[in-house]
Design a protein around this motif. Sequence first.
Motif, PDB file in Angstrom:
ATOM      1  N   ARG A   6       0.839  -1.204   0.000  1.00  0.00           N
ATOM      2  CA  ARG A   6       0.000   0.000   0.000  1.00  0.00           C
ATOM      3  C   ARG A   6       0.869   1.247   0.000  1.00  0.00           C
ATOM      4  NH1 ARG A   6      -3.491   2.137   5.231  1.00  0.00           N
ATOM      5  NH2 ARG A   6      -4.070   4.170   4.362  1.00  0.00           N
ATOM      6  N   PHE A   7       0.478   2.207  -0.837  1.00  0.00           N
ATOM      7  CA  PHE A   7       1.052   3.547  -0.799  1.00  0.00           C
ATOM      8  C   PHE A   7      -0.096   4.538  -0.691  1.00  0.00           C
ATOM      9  CE2 PHE A   7       1.990   7.485  -3.145  1.00  0.00           C
ATOM     10  CZ  PHE A   7       2.994   7.980  -2.321  1.00  0.00           C
ATOM     11  N   SER A   8      -0.040   5.416   0.294  1.00  0.00           N
ATOM     12  CA  SER A   8      -1.106   6.403   0.508  1.00  0.00           C
ATOM     13  C   SER A   8      -0.503   7.790   0.595  1.00  0.00           C
ATOM     14  CB  SER A   8      -1.889   6.109   1.792  1.00  0.00           C
ATOM     15  OG  SER A   8      -2.556   4.876   1.712  1.00  0.00           O
ATOM     16  N   LEU A   9      -1.229   8.750   0.060  1.00  0.00           N
ATOM     17  CA  LEU A   9      -0.856  10.155   0.151  1.00  0.00           C
ATOM     18  C   LEU A   9      -2.127  10.948   0.393  1.00  0.00           C
ATOM     19  CD1 LEU A   9       1.513  12.206  -0.159  1.00  0.00           C
ATOM     20  CD2 LEU A   9       0.780  12.477  -2.550  1.00  0.00           C
ATOM     21  N   GLN A  10      -2.140  11.718   1.470  1.00  0.00           N
ATOM     22  CA  GLN A  10      -3.332  12.506   1.767  1.00  0.00           C
ATOM     23  C   GLN A  10      -2.924  13.834   2.366  1.00  0.00           C
ATOM     24  OE1 GLN A  10      -5.599  10.983   5.342  1.00  0.00           O
ATOM     25  NE2 GLN A  10      -4.250   9.218   5.022  1.00  0.00           N
ATOM     26  N   GLY A  11      -3.822  14.808   2.250  1.00  0.00           N
ATOM     27  CA  GLY A  11      -3.501  16.122   2.797  1.00  0.00           C
ATOM     28  C   GLY A  11      -4.595  17.132   2.523  1.00  0.00           C
ATOM     29  N   ARG A  12      -4.289  18.354   2.897  1.00  0.00           N
ATOM     30  CA  ARG A  12      -5.236  19.463   2.715  1.00  0.00           C
ATOM     31  C   ARG A  12      -4.444  20.739   2.475  1.00  0.00           C
ATOM     32  NH1 ARG A  12      -8.498  23.157   6.118  1.00  0.00           N
ATOM     33  NH2 ARG A  12     -10.521  23.465   5.080  1.00  0.00           N
ATOM     34  N   MET A  13      -4.904  21.538   1.517  1.00  0.00           N
ATOM     35  CA  MET A  13      -4.289  22.820   1.211  1.00  0.00           C
ATOM     36  C   MET A  13      -5.340  23.917   1.361  1.00  0.00           C
ATOM     37  SD  MET A  13      -1.994  21.792  -2.134  1.00  0.00           S
ATOM     38  CE  MET A  13      -3.418  21.088  -2.989  1.00  0.00           C
ATOM     39  N   VAL A  14      -4.929  25.047   1.928  1.00  0.00           N
ATOM     40  CA  VAL A  14      -5.852  26.157   2.173  1.00  0.00           C
ATOM     41  C   VAL A  14      -5.199  27.453   1.707  1.00  0.00           C
ATOM     42  CG1 VAL A  14      -7.140  27.467   3.908  1.00  0.00           C
ATOM     43  CG2 VAL A  14      -6.862  24.996   4.176  1.00  0.00           C
ATOM     44  N   MET A  15      -5.958  28.237   0.944  1.00  0.00           N
ATOM     45  CA  MET A  15      -5.521  29.567   0.522  1.00  0.00           C
ATOM     46  C   MET A  15      -6.574  30.574   0.952  1.00  0.00           C
ATOM     47  SD  MET A  15      -3.037  31.137  -1.004  1.00  0.00           S
ATOM     48  CE  MET A  15      -2.792  32.891  -1.370  1.00  0.00           C
ATOM     49  N   GLN A  57     -11.994  31.931   1.062  1.00  0.00           N
ATOM     50  CA  GLN A  57     -11.054  30.869   1.384  1.00  0.00           C
ATOM     51  C   GLN A  57     -11.250  29.724   0.403  1.00  0.00           C
ATOM     52  OE1 GLN A  57      -9.920  29.527   5.529  1.00  0.00           O
ATOM     53  NE2 GLN A  57     -11.123  27.738   4.944  1.00  0.00           N
ATOM     54  N   LEU A  58     -10.157  29.278  -0.204  1.00  0.00           N
ATOM     55  CA  LEU A  58     -10.170  28.127  -1.094  1.00  0.00           C
ATOM     56  C   LEU A  58      -9.420  26.993  -0.409  1.00  0.00           C
ATOM     57  CD1 LEU A  58      -9.193  29.849  -4.474  1.00  0.00           C
ATOM     58  CD2 LEU A  58     -11.471  29.557  -3.498  1.00  0.00           C
ATOM     59  N   SER A  59      -9.967  25.793  -0.468  1.00  0.00           N
ATOM     60  CA  SER A  59      -9.306  24.650   0.150  1.00  0.00           C
ATOM     61  C   SER A  59      -9.517  23.420  -0.719  1.00  0.00           C
ATOM     62  CB  SER A  59      -9.839  24.398   1.561  1.00  0.00           C
ATOM     63  OG  SER A  59     -11.212  24.056   1.535  1.00  0.00           O
ATOM     64  N   MET A  60      -8.618  22.465  -0.544  1.00  0.00           N
ATOM     65  CA  MET A  60      -8.775  21.195  -1.229  1.00  0.00           C
ATOM     66  C   MET A  60      -8.212  20.083  -0.348  1.00  0.00           C
ATOM     67  SD  MET A  60      -7.668  19.800  -5.010  1.00  0.00           S
ATOM     68  CE  MET A  60      -5.951  19.492  -4.604  1.00  0.00           C
ATOM     69  N   THR A  61      -9.049  19.071  -0.127  1.00  0.00           N
ATOM     70  CA  THR A  61      -8.636  17.871   0.584  1.00  0.00           C
ATOM     71  C   THR A  61      -8.470  16.749  -0.437  1.00  0.00           C
ATOM     72  OG1 THR A  61      -9.874  18.557   2.542  1.00  0.00           O
ATOM     73  CG2 THR A  61      -9.267  16.237   2.400  1.00  0.00           C
ATOM     74  N   PHE A  62      -7.429  15.965  -0.279  1.00  0.00           N
ATOM     75  CA  PHE A  62      -7.203  14.869  -1.220  1.00  0.00           C
ATOM     76  C   PHE A  62      -6.716  13.635  -0.464  1.00  0.00           C
ATOM     77  CE2 PHE A  62      -3.243  17.196  -0.876  1.00  0.00           C
ATOM     78  CZ  PHE A  62      -2.286  16.208  -0.748  1.00  0.00           C
TER      79      PHE A  62
END
Length: 732
Positions: A619-628, A635-640
Motif C-alpha cells: 500500500r502507498f497512501s498520500l493525503q492532505g489538505r491545502m488552504v488559501m 477561502q479556497l481549500s482542497m482535501t485529497f
Amino acid sequence: MTRAFLVFIFSLIFTTLFSQKERKTFMVKQISETIIADGNLDEPIWEMAGIANEFWEYFPTDSIQARKQSQIKILYDDKNIYVGIKAYSSGTNYATQSLQRDFRGSGSDSFSLVFDTFNDGTNAFLFGINPYGVRREALIANGGTGQDDFNLSWDVKWKGDAKIYDDYFTAEMIIPLTSLKFEEGSTKWRFNSYRIETQSNERSTWTRIPQNQQIYNLAFMGDMVFEKPLGKSRTPFAFIPYVNGIQARDFDNGENLDNFKVGADAKVSIGNSLNLDLTLNPDFSTVEVDNFITNLTRFEIALPERRQFFIDNNDLFASFGDGFDVSPFFSRRIGIAQDTVGNTIENNLLGGVRLSGKITNDTRIGVLNIQTAEDLENEIPSNNNTVLAIQQRVFSRSNIGAFFINKQSFKDYDFVEPNDAYNRVLGIDYNLASKNNTWNGKFFTHKSFQPGDNTGNFASGIAMRYNTRKFNLFAKSTFVDEDFRSDLGFVRRTDIFKQILSMERVFWPKTGIVQNHSIQFFPNIRWSPSRNFQNTDYDFRGRYEVQFNDQSQARIEFTNTYTFLFNDFDPTGTEGAIPLPGEVGYHYNNAEVGYQSDQRRLFSYNIQSTLGRFFNGNRFSLQGRMVMRFQPKAQLSMTFNYDQIDLPDPFPSAAIWLISPKVDITFSKSIFWSTLIQYSNQRDNLGINSRLQWRFAPLSDLFIVYNDNYSVSIIEPKFRSINLKLSYWLNI
C-alpha cells in the motif's frame, strides 16, 4: 549588599512558585446605564468596571507573562452581561478565515471568554470575537480535556462588534443572561479567557494553563464575582418556524421527489437551569454536508452530529461509553434507516421533545423522545426512540452517570423480525477528573436487552490517563460481548476484549526552533472472547513528533500490524472482485510521515504519506489538505486522499481517489456562500453541494441549497435537488 541581593532572589523565587496558587478574581459591577455593542469602549460606565488583566503566555512558553497583554472589563444588569475588551497587538495584519460566524480558532486571531456558570469544572459556555467583529459561540463539555469536548455547532442570540487601531483592537459584547444557564442567586462564576495573536505568534490566557493541557481546559480558571447575586433568568419562549420548498429528482429510479415541508422548533426555559426543546416535522436539509472518507477497514466510521436540535447538552446523552468502541447513544442513528436492499436512506422524524439541564448545582438530567415515520415501501417501521440520563457530580470535577435507552415500535409490522421489536440498553459510567487534570479516567458497564436475548449482552471498560508536562501515560481495557446491541448507539465491533497501553515522553528544549518533541509507544491488542480469547488483532506503533515554534509540526511513525479475518474481505471495495479469504491471519508493517505547516499563513497545508505492506500485498497512501485565504472575504481549500493498493493475483488491486475542493465566500457578516465538490471513485460518486445563506435577522436564515450527484463510472446523474428554506427565530 550581598544579604539584600539574596533576600531579593528568594522573594522573586517565592513569588514565581507560589503566586499562581492563589485563585485570580475580579469584581463584576451591576449597572443601570445603556451600552451599545459597537466595539468602541467610549461609554463612561466602562471606567468603573473591574479589570481582568495580567495574562499569561500559553504558547510558545507557559512560564512568563504575555508579551501582548489584554484587558477585560465585565458589567451586568438584570438582563445582560456586558464585556469590554482591549487587546494589544503587533500591528493590524490580523489573520481571519472569513467573515462567517463560528470560525475555528487555530491559525486565526481571536479572543474567547469561557463562563463556568455552575462552578463545576465540567461544562461551560464560550463566546468569542475576532478583530473584524466576527462572532462565535461554543459549548465545552467533559471539563474541556480533549478536542471533541469543544462544540461550535451550538447557536444562541447575542451581540458584538470590534474596532481596529494601530497597535490594539477593542471589542464589545452584549450576552443576554437568557442565553446562559446558571443557578438563581449566583454570586460568582468560574471564568477564564484566552487569546490567539498571530502576528507575534503568541497564545495567552488570563489564568495560567500548562501547555500539556487544552487551552480551554476547565480545571484552570479564576472567578468573576458579582456585586449583587443574580436573579431569576426570564427567558422568552422561542418559536422557530420554517418553510422549505424542495425540487428533487432520483435518476436511478426515475422519480420526481418534489416536496413542500412546514415545521417548527420551540425552546422553553424552565427556571434558570433547564431547557425544554420541541420539534415538529424537523428538516435538516440545509445542515452542512458530511465529508467523504476513504474507508479501508471492515468497520463503520462515526461522523459528527451537526443538527442543531441535538446539540445543546449533547454530552449528557452522548458521553456514555468510551467514545470509540462503545457509544450506547449516537444521535445520528435517529433519522436514518436501511431500505429493503440494505442501502442507507433518510427516515423522517415526525417530532420530538428533549428536556435537559441541571436540577441542582451538582445534578444534571436529560430526557429525549423522538418519533420516526414509517416507510412501508422500504419496510421501515415507525419507531419511538427514548433516552433517559442522569449525571451526579462527585468530588471536585468527577461525576457518576446512569442512562436508559429504548428503541421500540408500538405497532405490529409483518416485515419486522421478532428479535427487532425493541432494543434497550441500561448502563452506568464513572468519569474521573482530578482537580488539576493530571488524572483522567472512565469506568463503565452497560447491558442490552432484546426479545428472547437477555443473558449476558454486556459491554464494559476502564481507562486511565496520567498527563504531566513530561509524561503522558494512558491505559485502556474494553470488553464487548458478541450479543451486545445498541440500535441507537455506535458499536464498532462486538466479541472483543481490547487492551491499550500508551507511553509518551515529551522534551522541552530551552532554545532553538523546536517548541517540544516527543516519543511515543502505543501497543493495541484485541482478542475474541467467543473463540477462547484468540488473538485477532494487534498494532504496535512507535511515533516521534516535533512541534516547532512557528506552530508547524512533523512526525514519523512505524506500525507492526496483525489482522485475523473472520470473513472474506475486499479492502479495495472492487465490485465482483475475489476477496481475501477469511479464517486467515495477516502480518504487515508500514511507515508513515506527516507534516503540517504554519496555519497562520495565507497559504497553509498538511500532508502525510504511508508506505508498506497491507494484508498480503502493498500500500502507498498520500493525503492532505491545502488552504488559501483571501482575507477576509474568501477561502479556497482542497482535501485529497490517494491510496494505491496492490494485492497479489487473483485478488484485486486498485487506485482509490478522494478529492474535495471547497470555496467559501463571505460577502458580508450576514451573507455566505460555500460550494463543496467531492469526488470518490470508491463510492462511484461525484457530489456537488452549493449553499447560499442570508442571515437576515439574529439566527433567522434564508437558504438556497443545490445538491447534485453523478455516477463517475458511467457518467450519468444519480440525484439532484434544490432547496429554498426560510426559518425565523421569534421570541414571544
